[in-house]
Design an enzyme around this catalytic site. Structure first.
Site, short mmCIF file in Angstrom:
data_model
loop_
_atom_site.label_atom_id
_atom_site.label_comp_id
_atom_site.label_asym_id
_atom_site.label_seq_id
_atom_site.Cartn_x
_atom_site.Cartn_y
_atom_site.Cartn_z
N HIS A 55 0.53 -0.85 -0.02
CA HIS A 55 0.20 -0.48 0.36
C HIS A 55 0.49 1.43 0.16
CE1 HIS A 55 -4.14 -1.66 0.80
NE2 HIS A 55 -3.39 -2.76 1.34
N ASN A 127 -10.23 -2.57 2.69
CA ASN A 127 -10.11 -3.02 0.83
C ASN A 127 -11.15 -2.15 0.52
OD1 ASN A 127 -7.62 -3.80 1.44
ND2 ASN A 127 -7.59 -5.41 1.07
N TYR A 337 1.17 -3.73 11.95
CA TYR A 337 0.12 -2.43 11.99
C TYR A 337 1.73 -1.71 12.62
CZ TYR A 337 -2.35 -3.71 8.05
OH TYR A 337 -2.91 -4.03 6.94
C1 HEM Z 1 -0.79 -1.57 5.06
C2 HEM Z 1 0.07 -5.57 6.78
C3 HEM Z 1 -4.12 -7.73 4.92
C4 HEM Z 1 -5.32 -3.42 4.61
C5 HEM Z 1 -0.49 -2.97 5.83
C6 HEM Z 1 1.44 -2.45 5.92
C7 HEM Z 1 1.38 -3.72 6.78
C8 HEM Z 1 0.41 -4.78 6.20
C9 HEM Z 1 2.78 -4.02 7.09
C10 HEM Z 1 1.73 -1.62 5.97
C11 HEM Z 1 1.43 -0.70 7.48
C12 HEM Z 1 2.62 0.66 7.19
O1 HEM Z 1 3.50 0.79 6.67
O2 HEM Z 1 1.85 1.95 7.54
C13 HEM Z 1 -0.76 -6.96 7.04
C14 HEM Z 1 -1.18 -8.26 6.76
C15 HEM Z 1 -2.22 -8.85 7.14
C16 HEM Z 1 -2.74 -7.64 6.12
C17 HEM Z 1 0.55 -8.98 7.93
C18 HEM Z 1 -2.81 -10.08 6.67
C19 HEM Z 1 -2.28 -11.13 7.49
C20 HEM Z 1 -4.76 -6.75 5.68
C21 HEM Z 1 -6.21 -6.45 5.29
C22 HEM Z 1 -6.45 -5.65 4.78
C23 HEM Z 1 -5.19 -4.34 4.61
C24 HEM Z 1 -7.02 -8.02 4.76
C25 HEM Z 1 -8.06 -4.75 4.19
C26 HEM Z 1 -9.01 -5.37 4.42
C27 HEM Z 1 -4.27 -2.31 4.66
C28 HEM Z 1 -3.95 -1.04 4.34
C29 HEM Z 1 -3.67 -0.19 4.31
C30 HEM Z 1 -2.23 -1.99 4.62
C31 HEM Z 1 -5.32 -0.22 3.63
C32 HEM Z 1 -2.94 0.35 3.74
C33 HEM Z 1 -2.51 1.37 5.75
C34 HEM Z 1 -2.41 2.96 4.90
O3 HEM Z 1 -3.46 3.74 4.13
O4 HEM Z 1 -1.41 3.59 5.68
N1 HEM Z 1 -0.24 -3.82 5.85
N2 HEM Z 1 -1.39 -6.64 5.99
N3 HEM Z 1 -4.46 -5.10 4.60
N4 HEM Z 1 -2.82 -2.92 5.27
FE1 HEM Z 1 -2.62 -4.41 5.13
#
Ligand code: HEM
Ligand code: NDP
Length: 494
Positions: A55, A127, A337
């Site tokens: 992302h 999402n 996160y």
């Molecule tokens: C961003 C991990 C599943 C939505 C991220 C980031 C990580 C991460 C490490 C970067 C955070 C940052 O540096 O600020 C994971 C893991 C998941 C997972 C380990 C599953 C085990 C999901 C799911 C969704 C999702 C299922 C949605 C339903 C997002 C979104 C961002 C993000 C929207 C961006 C947030 C922002 O705008 O700063 N994710 N994620 N992720 N993830 Fe996940």
């Protein structure tokens, strides 16, 4: 004449000359004592921080949540009480592309909301789709590796993607959405948002309900076909930033209707599907969406880096009246996160203004790099441990969540056994009209270019189990687009 402020060093001293370096003689070398030059270069060297591991490319704005419905019998959360108005920040994003990726690429879109509630920040990090590709967090890093660059070629790999998906049939639901029309929304305003996971609500009586959150676009769904997206990207890689930023500047504030689906706690044992499985939705007929309010985006950030790049969203941020669920993916995200933020932004990422709660904050964490709190967070320098006799902050049992019913032996349960990965993608496929189906077939075939036959056949086998027309349609499109035919070796896919 406008009275302009004096430019200063970061220490506040006035700068006499910002045009000419300090040199030994007119043509001579610069002097080490030109600290203004050195500071400028040193700051520039530190302008980038690590991009988000996923992302990375995003667009965001501020707005408000207004609650018009009454769900007070389900939750005590102040942010969700009738009449409540709460400031918020939304960051939309694509998942796989890096910071410089083009906006109009086919990908899932992030829909992360930070609600600045009177009881602390509540982050709903969702999402634009109600489901996800995997249901066990052990597979998340593997899945993401297939979306990123191949270590040798440094190129995205269609083979890796389809190899992983075809070996992970739980991905079928999300794959079908990704390659449907909703895979390339025209801009963030023209897509829905979903909390995706099952969360819980709990009320003053300590009763728990399971809940799913939906944000329905009021601008209507608008999408690009692959061909249209290519045209757009050819002209601008920043089409989302342009659309969102300028719409808000023009006063055209995008809105979403907020809905929840609510399931009584014990129903979770009766549904034919696991309601905590992130690859599944709750059918609307079983749990009808209840409209509870509206969100509106109405203010652009003044500094993209400070307010959007530094925004830190985490599913661990909940408030009293809202709880987690046994969803394994959600459980992993509760850890992941905040850990990412400590690495990407630093230990005190929550003291960056965009992340600061809009309510009093009192805790006993201390020191560390970039501690910019400007005072002890307990309100009293003698109260720097707990318990203490100096009126330091104390726990409040009112915030205690009701106990979570859990049973069973600790084990590594095979989530592929007894899980129907085909019915819900079928329900979606059956919703599509002929035009939507044709575009789905073509979008999938286009994305399979160069993938070995045995992987294609394995994936077609899954499409067939969703619906025979799904398989036949993709096979037809593969032939038309790439001249693909099953060979003896490819057809013998395991
Ligand atoms: C961003 C991990 C599943 C939505 C991220 C980031 C990580 C991460 C490490 C970067 C955070 C940052 O540096 O600020 C994971 C893991 C998941 C997972 C380990 C599953 C085990 C999901 C799911 C969704 C999702 C299922 C949605 C339903 C997002 C979104 C961002 C993000 C929207 C961006 C947030 C922002 O705008 O700063 N994710 N994620 N992720 N993830 Fe996940
Ligand atoms: P419904 O007919 O009650 O709901 C269908 C849902 O599908 C609507 O929410 C609609 O969203 C959405 N939809 C339509 N086209 C697409 C698309 N291309 N990609 C994603 N979503 C789309 O049926 P059910 O509740 O029984 O669900 C049937 C199927 O619909 C599910 O298997 C799932 O794939 C999909 N779906 C279901 C959701 C749910 O929470 N039950 C949520 C989203 C999708 P909209 O109203 O915005 O047009």
């Amino acid at each position: 004449m406008v009275d302009k402020p004096t430019m200063t060093t970061t220490a506040g001293a006035p700068i006499p000359d910002n045009q000419n370096s300090l040199t030994a003689g007119e043509r001579g070398p610069v002097l080490l004592q030109d600290y203004q030059l050195i500071e400028k270069l040193a700051h520039q060297n530190r302008e980038r921080i690590p991009e988000r591991v996923v992302h990375a490319k995003g667009w965001g704005a501020y707005g408000t949540l207004k609650i018009t419905g009454d769900i007070s019998k389900y939750t005590k959360a102040k942010v969700l009480q009738p009449g409540a108005e709460t400031p918020l920040l939304i960051r939309f994003s694509t998942v796989a592309g890096e910071l410089g990726a083009a906006d109009a690429e086919r990908d899932v879109r992030g829909f992360a909301i930070k609600f600045y509630t009177p009881e602390g920040n509540w982050d709903l990090v969702g999402n634009n789709t109600p489901v996800f590709f995997v249901r066990d967090p052990l597979k998340f890093p593997d899945f993401i590796h297939t979306q990123k660059r191949h270590p040798r070629t440094n190129l995205r790999s269609a083979t890796a993607m389809w190899d992983f998906w075809s070996l992970s049939p739980e991905s079928l639901h999300q794959v079908t959405i990704l390659f449907s029309d909703r895979g390339i929304p025209v801009a963030p305003m023209f897509m829905n948002g979903y909390g995706s996971h099952t969360y819980s609500f709990w009320n003053d009586a300590g009763e728990r309900y399971w809940v799913k959150f939906h944000f329905k676009t009021q601008q209507g769904h608008k999408f690009y076909t692959n061909e249209e997206a290519e045209q757009v990207i050819g002209k601008s890689r920043e089409s989302y930033q342009e659309a969102l930023f300028h719409a808000i500047e023009r006063g055209e504030y995008p809105k979403w209707t907020v809905q929840v689906q609510i399931m009584p706690e014990l129903d979770a044992e009766k549904t034919p599907y696991n309601p905590f499985d992130l690859t599944k939705v709750w059918p609307h007929a079983d749990y009808p969406p209840i409209t509870i309010g509206e969100i509106e985006l109405n203010r652009n950030p003044d500094n993209y880096f400070a307010e959007i790049e530094q925004a830190a969203f985490s599913p661990s941020n909940i408030v009293p009246g809202i709880g987690f669920s046994p969803d394994k993916m959600l459980q992993a995200r509760i850890f992941s996160y905040a850990d990412a933020h400590r690495y990407r932004l630093g230990t005190h990422y929550e003291s960056i203004p965009v992340n600061q709660p809009r309510c009093p904050v009192h805790h006993y964490h201390r020191d560390g790099q970039m501690n910019v709190y400007g005072g002890i967070r307990t309100g009293n320098p003698d109260a720097f441990y707990e318990p203490n006799s100096f009126n330091g902050p104390v726990e409040n049992p009112v915030a205690k969540e009701p106990p979570l019913r859990i049973s069973g032996d600790a084990d590594r349960y095979n989530h592929r056994i007894g899980n129907d990965d085909y019915s819900q993608p079928r329900a979606l496929f059956l919703l599509f009209d002929d035009g939507q189906r044709e575009r789905l077939f073509k979008n999938i075939a286009a994305a399979m270019k160069g993938v070995p036959g045995f992987i294609i056949e394995r994936q077609l086998g899954h499409f067939k189990l969703v619906h025979p027309e799904y398989e036949a349609g993709v096979r037809r499109a593969l032939k038309e687009m790439h001249g693909y035919e099953a060979t003896a070796t490819s057809a013998a896919a395991e």
